[in-house]
Design a protein around this motif. Structure first.
Motif, short mmCIF file in Angstrom:
data_model
loop_
_atom_site.label_atom_id
_atom_site.label_comp_id
_atom_site.label_asym_id
_atom_site.label_seq_id
_atom_site.Cartn_x
_atom_site.Cartn_y
_atom_site.Cartn_z
N GLN A 23 47.27 -44.79 66.04
CA GLN A 23 46.72 -43.68 66.81
C GLN A 23 45.67 -44.21 67.79
OE1 GLN A 23 47.63 -40.60 67.01
NE2 GLN A 23 49.21 -40.75 65.42
N PRO A 24 45.86 -43.99 69.10
CA PRO A 24 47.07 -43.42 69.70
C PRO A 24 48.24 -44.38 69.56
CG PRO A 24 45.66 -44.27 71.42
CD PRO A 24 44.88 -44.38 70.14
N ARG A 25 49.43 -43.88 69.83
CA ARG A 25 50.62 -44.71 69.71
C ARG A 25 50.52 -45.92 70.63
NH1 ARG A 25 54.73 -40.14 71.10
NH2 ARG A 25 52.82 -39.27 71.94
N ALA A 26 50.97 -47.06 70.13
CA ALA A 26 50.89 -48.30 70.90
C ALA A 26 51.85 -48.31 72.08
CB ALA A 26 51.13 -49.50 69.99
N VAL A 27 52.97 -47.61 71.94
CA VAL A 27 53.94 -47.53 73.04
C VAL A 27 54.36 -46.08 73.19
CG1 VAL A 27 55.94 -48.01 71.55
CG2 VAL A 27 56.07 -48.49 74.00
N LEU A 28 54.44 -45.62 74.42
CA LEU A 28 54.88 -44.26 74.71
C LEU A 28 56.33 -44.34 75.16
CD1 LEU A 28 51.69 -43.03 76.63
CD2 LEU A 28 52.19 -42.94 74.17
N PHE A 29 57.23 -44.02 74.25
CA PHE A 29 58.67 -44.22 74.46
C PHE A 29 59.42 -42.94 74.15
CE2 PHE A 29 62.59 -46.53 72.50
CZ PHE A 29 63.36 -46.23 73.62
N ASP A 30 59.83 -42.23 75.21
CA ASP A 30 60.70 -41.08 75.08
C ASP A 30 62.12 -41.63 74.96
OD1 ASP A 30 62.39 -38.92 75.44
OD2 ASP A 30 61.40 -38.15 77.24
N MET A 31 62.72 -41.48 73.79
CA MET A 31 63.99 -42.14 73.51
C MET A 31 65.18 -41.53 74.25
SD MET A 31 63.42 -43.04 69.45
CE MET A 31 62.97 -41.34 69.05
N THR A 32 64.96 -40.43 75.00
CA THR A 32 66.02 -39.92 75.86
C THR A 32 66.04 -40.67 77.18
OG1 THR A 32 64.65 -38.23 76.94
CG2 THR A 32 65.73 -37.61 74.87
N GLN A 33 65.00 -41.45 77.44
CA GLN A 33 64.88 -42.19 78.70
C GLN A 33 65.06 -43.68 78.46
OE1 GLN A 33 64.30 -40.50 81.66
NE2 GLN A 33 64.53 -38.67 80.38
N HIS A 34 65.58 -44.36 79.48
CA HIS A 34 65.75 -45.81 79.38
C HIS A 34 64.40 -46.45 79.05
CE1 HIS A 34 66.36 -49.97 80.70
NE2 HIS A 34 67.65 -49.74 80.50
N SER A 42 77.27 -33.82 72.86
CA SER A 42 76.11 -34.06 72.01
C SER A 42 76.06 -35.51 71.56
CB SER A 42 76.16 -33.14 70.80
OG SER A 42 74.99 -33.30 70.03
N LYS A 43 74.85 -36.03 71.44
CA LYS A 43 74.67 -37.42 71.08
C LYS A 43 73.78 -37.53 69.85
CE LYS A 43 75.29 -38.69 75.90
NZ LYS A 43 76.71 -39.00 75.69
N ARG A 44 73.72 -38.74 69.33
CA ARG A 44 72.97 -38.96 68.11
C ARG A 44 71.51 -38.52 68.22
NH1 ARG A 44 74.87 -44.71 65.36
NH2 ARG A 44 76.95 -44.00 64.71
N ILE A 45 70.94 -38.68 69.40
CA ILE A 45 69.54 -38.32 69.55
C ILE A 45 69.30 -36.83 69.30
CG2 ILE A 45 69.61 -37.85 72.05
CD1 ILE A 45 66.83 -39.38 72.08
N ASP A 46 70.34 -36.02 69.45
CA ASP A 46 70.20 -34.59 69.19
C ASP A 46 69.98 -34.30 67.71
OD1 ASP A 46 70.59 -34.05 71.93
OD2 ASP A 46 72.75 -34.10 71.68
N PHE A 47 70.33 -35.24 66.85
CA PHE A 47 70.07 -35.08 65.42
C PHE A 47 68.56 -35.11 65.13
CE2 PHE A 47 73.75 -35.46 62.35
CZ PHE A 47 74.70 -35.04 63.26
N LEU A 48 67.78 -35.59 66.08
CA LEU A 48 66.32 -35.59 65.91
C LEU A 48 65.72 -34.22 66.21
CD1 LEU A 48 65.43 -39.04 67.53
CD2 LEU A 48 65.73 -38.48 65.10
N LYS A 49 66.55 -33.30 66.72
CA LYS A 49 66.16 -31.90 66.94
C LYS A 49 64.92 -31.78 67.82
CE LYS A 49 67.90 -31.14 62.28
NZ LYS A 49 67.88 -32.58 61.91
N GLY A 50 64.87 -32.58 68.85
CA GLY A 50 63.77 -32.50 69.81
C GLY A 50 62.64 -33.47 69.55
N ALA A 51 62.61 -34.13 68.40
CA ALA A 51 61.56 -35.11 68.10
C ALA A 51 61.98 -36.45 68.70
CB ALA A 51 61.36 -35.23 66.59
N VAL A 52 61.83 -36.58 70.02
CA VAL A 52 62.41 -37.71 70.74
C VAL A 52 61.41 -38.82 71.06
CG1 VAL A 52 64.21 -36.27 71.73
CG2 VAL A 52 62.06 -36.57 72.98
N TRP A 53 60.17 -38.68 70.61
CA TRP A 53 59.16 -39.71 70.88
C TRP A 53 59.08 -40.70 69.73
CZ3 TRP A 53 56.74 -40.50 75.44
CH2 TRP A 53 56.81 -39.47 76.39
N PHE A 54 59.21 -41.97 70.06
CA PHE A 54 59.09 -43.05 69.09
C PHE A 54 57.63 -43.13 68.62
CE2 PHE A 54 58.03 -47.56 68.35
CZ PHE A 54 58.98 -47.92 67.42
N SER A 55 57.42 -43.15 67.30
CA SER A 55 56.06 -43.17 66.77
C SER A 55 55.77 -44.40 65.91
CB SER A 55 55.81 -41.90 65.94
OG SER A 55 55.74 -40.77 66.79
#
Length: 223
Positions: free
Chosen positions: A73-84, A193-206
């Motif tokens: 905290q805060p997260r070391a990397v800000l990675f939205d997994m829907t984005q490259h 639909s893709k695998r990332i949709d199984f995260l139900k919107g929780a797309v940020w790597f933590s």
């Protein structure tokens, strides 16, 4: 004698998911990632200066995870997994200033393979060293992105409970609707639909933590 009528055609009901090509067997439009740029590139800190996490915040017994991949905290990397992953940023100037950051070993001592699991996913993600020697931070971020871009199969979707199916569908709809370009939005919609949709919107790597299994790491996500 009058016999029973035997239908010659068998009608199969398809639900609304099929109508929008919800399940798509075509390859994902995501490009193949052998490695991300070796320079720091887009990993730039925001204006707020944050101290680098202490060693205790990202050491998980043995081995030790790279500071970009830790739970902190805060997260070391800000990675939205829907984005490259070339779009990732970090709030830590000490990390951002390091040249060749993404080509550093993801774990110490170095490993040629890492297995990533996540409580929200029924699949494991296997990361292999693209340089032939050790898994890099680039390998981890790239494989997470590519793996989650894979289309889900019909049987995987219907193995979920009804409410979970609804939440996955909602995540799929939010994902393509967030795209502003009309043409690209339609391409993403038709991609299914893709695998990332199984995260139900929780797309940020933590971040990740070591599990008891050899070479396996637990990935955490958040909305």
């Amino acid at each position: 004698m009058t016999g029973k009528h035997v239908p010659t055609n068998k009608h199969v009901h398809f639900n609304r998911f099929d109508e929008v090509k919800y399940f798509n067997d075509r390859p994902s439009p995501a490009s193949s990632i052998s490695s991300l740029p070796s320079s720091t590139g887009p990993i730039t800190p925001p204006d707020a200066v944050q101290p680098l996490p202490s060693i205790g915040s990202y050491t998980t017994k043995n081995p030790t995870l790279h500071p970009l991949l830790v739970v902190s905290q805060p997260r070391a990397v800000l990675f939205d997994m829907t984005q490259h992953p070339s779009h990732v940023t970090t709030p830590y100037p000490a990390l951002s200033a390091r040249r060749g950051l993404l080509t550093e070993s993801a774990v110490t001592p170095p490993a040629r393979q890492m297995v990533i699991s996540c409580p929200e996913l029924p699949w494991r993600i296997t990361v292999r060293a693209t340089n032939g020697a050790y898994v890099t931070v680039s390998d981890v971020l790239g494989e997470i992105y590519e793996n989650l871009r894979r289309n889900i199969r019909r049987e995987e979707f219907y193995a979920l409970r009804s409410r979970e199916q609804e939440r996955v569908t909602e995540a799929y709809q939010r994902r393509y609707r967030r795209i502003r370009d009309v043409k690209q939005r339609e391409i993403e919609k038709q991609g299914g639909s893709k695998r990332i949709d199984f995260l139900k919107g929780a797309v940020w790597f933590s971040g990740m933590e070591k599990t008891a299994a050899e070479d396996e790491w637990m990935m955490f996500v958040r909305a």
